[in-house]
Design a protein around this motif. Sequence first.
Motif, PDB file in Angstrom:
ATOM      1  N   ALA A  57       0.791  -1.234   0.000  1.00 29.91           N
ATOM      2  CA  ALA A  57       0.000   0.000   0.000  1.00 29.91           C
ATOM      3  C   ALA A  57       0.822   1.283   0.000  1.00 29.91           C
ATOM      4  CB  ALA A  57      -0.951  -0.002   1.196  1.00 29.91           C
ATOM      5  N   HIS A  58       2.135   1.199   0.149  1.00 27.02           N
ATOM      6  CA  HIS A  58       2.990   2.389   0.029  1.00 27.02           C
ATOM      7  C   HIS A  58       4.421   1.950  -0.232  1.00 27.02           C
ATOM      8  CE1 HIS A  58       4.702   6.371   0.675  1.00 27.02           C
ATOM      9  NE2 HIS A  58       5.558   5.847   1.537  1.00 27.02           N
ATOM     10  N   THR A  59       4.917   2.299  -1.405  1.00 22.87           N
ATOM     11  CA  THR A  59       6.294   1.943  -1.733  1.00 22.87           C
ATOM     12  C   THR A  59       6.916   3.038  -2.575  1.00 22.87           C
ATOM     13  OG1 THR A  59       7.719   0.121  -2.471  1.00 22.87           O
ATOM     14  CG2 THR A  59       5.823   0.669  -3.883  1.00 22.87           C
ATOM     15  N   HIS A  60       8.239   2.946  -2.750  1.00 21.53           N
ATOM     16  CA  HIS A  60       8.996   3.878  -3.586  1.00 21.53           C
ATOM     17  C   HIS A  60       9.830   3.058  -4.561  1.00 21.53           C
ATOM     18  CE1 HIS A  60       7.991   7.430  -1.224  1.00 21.53           C
ATOM     19  NE2 HIS A  60       8.336   6.785  -0.116  1.00 21.53           N
ATOM     20  N   ILE A  61       9.314   2.883  -5.757  1.00 21.87           N
ATOM     21  CA  ILE A  61      10.041   2.122  -6.767  1.00 21.87           C
ATOM     22  C   ILE A  61      11.384   2.780  -7.079  1.00 21.87           C
ATOM     23  CG2 ILE A  61       9.998   1.643  -9.257  1.00 21.87           C
ATOM     24  CD1 ILE A  61       7.062   0.767  -8.869  1.00 21.87           C
ATOM     25  N   TYR A  62      11.443   4.097  -6.996  1.00 23.20           N
ATOM     26  CA  TYR A  62      12.681   4.795  -7.348  1.00 23.20           C
ATOM     27  C   TYR A  62      13.844   4.474  -6.401  1.00 23.20           C
ATOM     28  CZ  TYR A  62      12.313   8.386  -3.642  1.00 23.20           C
ATOM     29  OH  TYR A  62      12.263   9.044  -2.440  1.00 23.20           O
ATOM     30  N   SER A  63      13.573   3.811  -5.293  1.00 27.06           N
ATOM     31  CA  SER A  63      14.639   3.478  -4.329  1.00 27.06           C
ATOM     32  C   SER A  63      15.482   2.285  -4.766  1.00 27.06           C
ATOM     33  CB  SER A  63      14.029   3.180  -2.958  1.00 27.06           C
ATOM     34  OG  SER A  63      13.322   1.945  -2.978  1.00 27.06           O
ATOM     35  N   THR A  64      15.130   1.651  -5.882  1.00 20.02           N
ATOM     36  CA  THR A  64      15.810   0.428  -6.318  1.00 20.02           C
ATOM     37  C   THR A  64      17.324   0.601  -6.395  1.00 20.02           C
ATOM     38  OG1 THR A  64      13.868  -0.299  -7.560  1.00 20.02           O
ATOM     39  CG2 THR A  64      15.982  -1.261  -8.188  1.00 20.02           C
ATOM     40  N   PHE A  65      17.802   1.745  -6.920  1.00 21.41           N
ATOM     41  CA  PHE A  65      19.238   1.951  -7.104  1.00 21.41           C
ATOM     42  C   PHE A  65      19.963   2.339  -5.811  1.00 21.41           C
ATOM     43  CE2 PHE A  65      19.676   2.901 -11.969  1.00 21.41           C
ATOM     44  CZ  PHE A  65      19.495   1.550 -12.214  1.00 21.41           C
ATOM     45  N   SER A  66      19.262   2.368  -4.687  1.00 16.57           N
ATOM     46  CA  SER A  66      19.945   2.670  -3.423  1.00 16.57           C
ATOM     47  C   SER A  66      20.768   1.491  -2.921  1.00 16.57           C
ATOM     48  CB  SER A  66      18.923   3.070  -2.349  1.00 16.57           C
ATOM     49  OG  SER A  66      18.089   1.968  -2.009  1.00 16.57           O
ATOM     50  N   ARG A  67      20.520   0.314  -3.457  1.00 11.08           N
ATOM     51  CA  ARG A  67      21.214  -0.885  -3.004  1.00 11.08           C
ATOM     52  C   ARG A  67      22.708  -0.820  -3.310  1.00 11.08           C
ATOM     53  NH1 ARG A  67      17.452  -5.747  -5.054  1.00 11.08           N
ATOM     54  NH2 ARG A  67      15.691  -4.332  -4.918  1.00 11.08           N
ATOM     55  N   GLY A  68      23.525  -0.933  -2.274  1.00  8.65           N
ATOM     56  CA  GLY A  68      24.964  -0.948  -2.470  1.00  8.65           C
ATOM     57  C   GLY A  68      25.559   0.405  -2.800  1.00  8.65           C
ATOM     58  N   LEU A  69      24.756   1.455  -2.704  1.00  4.12           N
ATOM     59  CA  LEU A  69      25.215   2.793  -3.068  1.00  4.12           C
ATOM     60  C   LEU A  69      26.106   3.373  -1.966  1.00  4.12           C
ATOM     61  CD1 LEU A  69      24.916   5.144  -5.131  1.00  4.12           C
ATOM     62  CD2 LEU A  69      22.962   5.917  -3.782  1.00  4.12           C
ATOM     63  N   GLY A  70      27.317   3.767  -2.334  1.00  9.21           N
ATOM     64  CA  GLY A  70      28.214   4.381  -1.362  1.00  9.21           C
ATOM     65  C   GLY A  70      27.844   5.838  -1.146  1.00  9.21           C
ATOM     66  N   VAL A  71      27.515   6.208   0.082  1.00 10.79           N
ATOM     67  CA  VAL A  71      27.074   7.562   0.401  1.00 10.79           C
ATOM     68  C   VAL A  71      28.134   8.251   1.244  1.00 10.79           C
ATOM     69  CG1 VAL A  71      25.247   8.972   1.392  1.00 10.79           C
ATOM     70  CG2 VAL A  71      24.695   6.746   0.402  1.00 10.79           C
ATOM     71  N   SER A  72      28.693   9.341   0.703  1.00 16.87           N
ATOM     72  CA  SER A  72      29.707  10.086   1.439  1.00 16.87           C
ATOM     73  C   SER A  72      29.622  11.561   1.053  1.00 16.87           C
ATOM     74  CB  SER A  72      31.102   9.536   1.113  1.00 16.87           C
ATOM     75  OG  SER A  72      32.094  10.250   1.814  1.00 16.87           O
ATOM     76  N   PRO A  73      29.559  12.464   2.015  1.00 18.34           N
ATOM     77  CA  PRO A  73      29.537  12.202   3.457  1.00 18.34           C
ATOM     78  C   PRO A  73      28.162  11.696   3.889  1.00 18.34           C
ATOM     79  CG  PRO A  73      29.263  14.534   3.049  1.00 18.34           C
ATOM     80  CD  PRO A  73      29.510  13.907   1.701  1.00 18.34           C
ATOM     81  N   PHE A  74      28.117  10.962   4.974  1.00 19.20           N
ATOM     82  CA  PHE A  74      26.848  10.472   5.501  1.00 19.20           C
ATOM     83  C   PHE A  74      26.942  10.421   7.015  1.00 19.20           C
ATOM     84  CE2 PHE A  74      23.666   7.127   6.525  1.00 19.20           C
ATOM     85  CZ  PHE A  74      22.557   7.753   5.975  1.00 19.20           C
ATOM     86  N   ASN A  75      26.455  11.488   7.634  1.00 20.71           N
ATOM     87  CA  ASN A  75      26.452  11.578   9.095  1.00 20.71           C
ATOM     88  C   ASN A  75      25.229  12.372   9.527  1.00 20.71           C
ATOM     89  OD1 ASN A  75      27.327  11.303  11.752  1.00 20.71           O
ATOM     90  ND2 ASN A  75      28.506  13.212  11.667  1.00 20.71           N
ATOM     91  N   PRO A  76      24.028  11.874   9.174  1.00 17.21           N
ATOM     92  CA  PRO A  76      22.809  12.646   9.432  1.00 17.21           C
ATOM     93  C   PRO A  76      22.523  12.795  10.920  1.00 17.21           C
ATOM     94  CG  PRO A  76      22.255  10.430   8.712  1.00 17.21           C
ATOM     95  CD  PRO A  76      23.736  10.566   8.544  1.00 17.21           C
ATOM     96  N   SER A  77      22.187  14.024  11.313  1.00 18.70           N
ATOM     97  CA  SER A  77      21.867  14.300  12.714  1.00 18.70           C
ATOM     98  C   SER A  77      20.369  14.380  12.961  1.00 18.70           C
ATOM     99  CB  SER A  77      22.524  15.615  13.140  1.00 18.70           C
ATOM    100  OG  SER A  77      22.110  16.675  12.283  1.00 18.70           O
ATOM    101  N   SER A  78      19.577  14.255  11.889  1.00 13.58           N
ATOM    102  CA  SER A  78      18.119  14.303  11.995  1.00 13.58           C
ATOM    103  C   SER A  78      17.535  13.607  10.778  1.00 13.58           C
ATOM    104  CB  SER A  78      17.626  15.757  12.048  1.00 13.58           C
ATOM    105  OG  SER A  78      17.883  16.398  10.799  1.00 13.58           O
ATOM    106  N   PHE A  79      16.231  13.413  10.790  1.00 12.13           N
ATOM    107  CA  PHE A  79      15.584  12.789   9.644  1.00 12.13           C
ATOM    108  C   PHE A  79      15.711  13.671   8.403  1.00 12.13           C
ATOM    109  CE2 PHE A  79      11.525  11.914   7.240  1.00 12.13           C
ATOM    110  CZ  PHE A  79      11.975  10.731   6.685  1.00 12.13           C
TER     111      PHE A  79
END
Length: 432
Positions: A57-79
């Motif tokens: 009932a709720h999904t994001h198809i566009y998130s498919t390419f997030s798999r294995g994605l290296g994120v830098s910088p990544f140090n979130p302090s909030s949502f």
Amino acid sequence: MQINGVSIFTNDGEFIEKGYVRVENGEIVKVSSGESSYDGENLHLDGKLLMPSLVNAHTHIYSTFSRGLGVSPFNPSSFTKLLEELWWRLDKALTLEDLEISAYVASIESLKAGVTSLFDHNSSPNAIDGSLKRIAASVNDVGLRYCGAYEVSDRDGLEKRDRGIRENLEFSRESTQYKKGVFGFHASFTLSKETLSLASKEIAGKLPIHVHVAEGPEDQEHTIGVYDQRVLERFHRAGLMTENSIYAHCIHTTPSERGLIKNTKGYIVVNCQSNINNGVGFPEWKRFREEGAAVLVGNDGYGFNLSNDVRFMILGPHYIQRDPKASYSGDLSPSLFGANYELATRTFGANIGTIREGSSADLIVLNYRSPTEITAENFVDHFFFGICDNISVSDVFVGGERVLAQGVPTKVDEEIIYREARRLYKAFEKRF
């Protein structure tokens, strides 16, 4: 077509230990125990379990390419920082080709997890025009039903906001039993007063909305601070809370806000696995339900195996309340086996969610050999403790068409799709 030799969970109070289901013109015309001769196509699936296919009932198809994605910088302090450092960077890097291949992958993986109806919430600020049509074409090509919305937001400027509004309106005009459009918003804290007013003039009372609501506390804090209203009060006063609308998350909402959803005949969709992953809290879905709201199950694009989200939904309250009685497998009946199907039925105009004469033949066949007796009364226990543990879907039917046969998609070449996805991902990763 007739499916023979299967045990059948009808989802309307009956479990048939061994029987058959006859399908004509996409609709179930006969369900019975025992055996019956049939002059048309016969499938003999002895020893397997037949049940209605699932609805996400709720999904994001566009998130498919997030798999294995290296994120830098990544140090979130909030949502909000998490959105800025990952998801809002990812969606800006997407092309229409990326969305198209992502939808193929999401659909194949959904099929193999028993899901045949997807309620998708898309965001691709540099590939807006025609995005929903491209995604829907891929989903339908694999054989699933698709309800799409584009995530309107002010965060990328007024020109892209206006294109997002147009994308929703144009796609909503393309309506079949396999493809529907509603109007999408990101979340209140990225939407100005002007944007809500523009949308209201176009859709108020005419088109359901699909929106993120108070997923993180920032959504409420911003809305109260700037507009002196809570999130759902804003949408209600703008005339946007139309019947059959989807309100995802609702973690940081009040009973009075949720009462607005109930009174306007909308749906709360909880996405417990994603909420835990993002560290935003856990939806008090039992309280929502006690207040009379319809509570559905989604996954927020956290993979495409809905069984994992089912597990998190039921087990989360045990941990939070330190009480194994806080929730149980039977709580799935009003949601996964109830309201999810109600939304799909109302959206697509097909009778989805039961195996009975007059129902649409949206069915899954499972490899599930139980060491204990299965009955109508304990089936949901078997689903939660057994089927979900290692879901094994052999065959899937949507509107009577066999779209997965012995674990293999029948309408598309899976190997070609994944090879193309890996090729497109390389260019996407560089843009990201």
